[in-house]
Design an enzyme around this catalytic site. Structure first.
Site, PDB file in Angstrom:
ATOM      1  N   ARG A 204       0.852  -1.190   0.000  1.00 26.01           N
ATOM      2  CA  ARG A 204       0.000   0.000   0.000  1.00 26.01           C
ATOM      3  C   ARG A 204       0.885   1.236   0.000  1.00 26.01           C
ATOM      4  O   ARG A 204       1.971   1.224   0.566  1.00 26.01           O
ATOM      5  CB  ARG A 204      -0.859   0.042   1.271  1.00 26.01           C
ATOM      6  CG  ARG A 204      -1.828  -1.098   1.380  1.00 26.01           C
ATOM      7  CD  ARG A 204      -2.697  -0.932   2.630  1.00 26.01           C
ATOM      8  NE  ARG A 204      -3.468  -2.137   2.845  1.00 26.01           N
ATOM      9  CZ  ARG A 204      -3.219  -3.039   3.799  1.00 26.01           C
ATOM     10  NH1 ARG A 204      -2.232  -2.855   4.654  1.00 26.01           N
ATOM     11  NH2 ARG A 204      -3.953  -4.113   3.898  1.00 26.01           N
ATOM     12  N   ARG A 244       4.082  13.082  16.247  1.00 24.43           N
ATOM     13  CA  ARG A 244       2.831  13.025  15.490  1.00 24.43           C
ATOM     14  C   ARG A 244       1.870  12.129  16.251  1.00 24.43           C
ATOM     15  O   ARG A 244       2.236  11.010  16.648  1.00 24.43           O
ATOM     16  CB  ARG A 244       3.061  12.470  14.086  1.00 24.43           C
ATOM     17  CG  ARG A 244       1.904  12.794  13.138  1.00 24.43           C
ATOM     18  CD  ARG A 244       2.129  12.183  11.779  1.00 24.43           C
ATOM     19  NE  ARG A 244       1.705  10.794  11.772  1.00 24.43           N
ATOM     20  CZ  ARG A 244       2.177   9.853  10.944  1.00 24.43           C
ATOM     21  NH1 ARG A 244       3.094  10.145  10.058  1.00 24.43           N
ATOM     22  NH2 ARG A 244       1.731   8.627  11.025  1.00 24.43           N
ATOM     23  N   GLU A 261       3.600   8.719  17.100  1.00 20.22           N
ATOM     24  CA  GLU A 261       4.772   8.551  16.232  1.00 20.22           C
ATOM     25  C   GLU A 261       5.872   9.509  16.652  1.00 20.22           C
ATOM     26  O   GLU A 261       5.807  10.692  16.362  1.00 20.22           O
ATOM     27  CB  GLU A 261       4.361   8.871  14.791  1.00 20.22           C
ATOM     28  CG  GLU A 261       4.030   7.654  13.965  1.00 20.22           C
ATOM     29  CD  GLU A 261       5.294   7.041  13.389  1.00 20.22           C
ATOM     30  OE1 GLU A 261       6.396   7.302  13.920  1.00 20.22           O
ATOM     31  OE2 GLU A 261       5.160   6.304  12.411  1.00 20.22           O
TER      32      GLU A 261
HETATM   33 MG   LIG Z   1      -0.133   4.839  11.079  1.00 19.50          MG
END
Ligand SMILES: [Mg+2]
Ligand SMILES: Nc1ncnc2c1ncn2[C@@H]1O[C@H](COP(=O)(O)OP(=O)(O)O)[C@@H](O)[C@H]1O
Length: 289
Positions: A204, A244, A261
């Protein structure tokens, strides 16, 4: 002052944040180099700061990556943060700190009761705790697939995570909340990635379709409380150059944390309206002390 951005060869030329950082550095006369984290010829001590960026190949080489990080004298984010953040079992600690985190069942075995089983249209996501870019991650509607996938991961020595598929992701996507230099900077919408019936698909485009988004007050609050919780977990001296916090919207309309993140997040600078200068300001400030 010389700053390094650490990336990985397969991603050096496709990370959209890097060209914006280089252009902004050039405008301000700041020496900025992009270097490969696994290049043995690099003298890491020669940089005033090494900033972890698109090292997206760490998931298959986590120990090597963390060993490297430990050798870099001045690294952002710090190695202890990277160690903690590269395994999503950290979500348990974030939840224990009082932040609303997506409900997760760990290492589900055949026959274990699944949250939501029996409800119409129930779907689940199964993923390994060490992953990025939705690798080894899939969306299932049959509990038998959930059990099989989870057991496969566990059999390979991994920790498996099972969550209900959050239906609002299909219509509203997920919301990434970006913090630069310790302050909220911008938010983006990321389109859904997992298609029904697709199974595991390791090809992806995990950056997917990204658009700027104005966050709601509730999203700002959850993101800020997550950012604050990290200081409680790591201590008051924690200094995050970037963070993040990815949110999805629960069925009751409230934001919940899907992922934190702190390692190598895409910062979505092309959608940030000038975030590259905010990040470079924060870097220069930290180096000057
Ligand atoms: Mg993610
Ligand atoms: N519980 C969930 N409900 C809906 N979508 C999900 C869920 N968990 C993951 N996803 C989808 O899979 C993607 C990857 O999962 P994520 O937890 O962000 O891990 P990573 O980005 O580290 O691979 C997300 O961006 C989202 O599109």
């Amino acid at each position: 002052m010389t700053i390094a951005l650490a990336t990985a060869l397969p991603f050096r030329d496709i990370d959209p944040d890097l060209p914006l950082l280089h252009a902004a550095a050039e405008r301000r006369g700041l020496a900025l180099e992009t270097v490969l984290w696994d290049d043995p010829a690099v003298d890491w001590a020669g940089f005033d700061l090494v900033v972890v960026r698109s090292c997206w190949d760490y998931t298959d080489r986590r120990e090597e990556f963390l060993d490297w990080a430990a050798t870099v004298p001045r690294l952002a984010n710090p190695v202890e943060v990277l160690r903690w953040n590269t395994d999503k079992t950290y979500l348990r600690e974030v939840a224990a700190a009082g932040v609303p985190v997506i409900a997760t069942q760990w290492d589900v075995r055949d026959g274990d009761p699944l949250a939501g089983d029996g409800e119409p249209d129930a779907e689940w996501v199964v993923k390994p705790s060490i992953s990025a870019g939705s690798r080894d991650t899939a969306r299932w509607s049959d509990p038998a697939d959930v059990y099989r996938h989870s057991e496969e991961l566990v059999a390979r020595g991994r920790t498996s995570m099972t969550q209900r598929y959050v239906p609002s992701v299909d219509s509203d996507g997920e919301t990434a909340m970006l913090f630069l230099g310790g302050h909220f900077s911008h938010a983006i919408r990321k389109a859904p990635l997992l298609e029904r019936g697709e199974g595991v698909n390791d090809h992806r485009d995990s950056r997917g379709d990204i658009t700027p988004r104005a966050p709601t007050a509730a999203q700002l609050e959850v993101a800020a409380s997550t950012h604050d919780a990290l200081r409680a977990l790591f201590g008051p001296d924690l200094d995050l150059l970037y963070a993040r916090i990815d949110l999805v919207t629960a069925p009751d309309g409230s934001p919940v944390v899907l992922e934190v993140e702190l390692t190598e997040p895409s910062l979505f600078l092309p959608q940030s309206g000038g975030g590259e200068d905010v990040l470079l300001d924060a870097i220069e400030q930290r180096v000057r002390g």
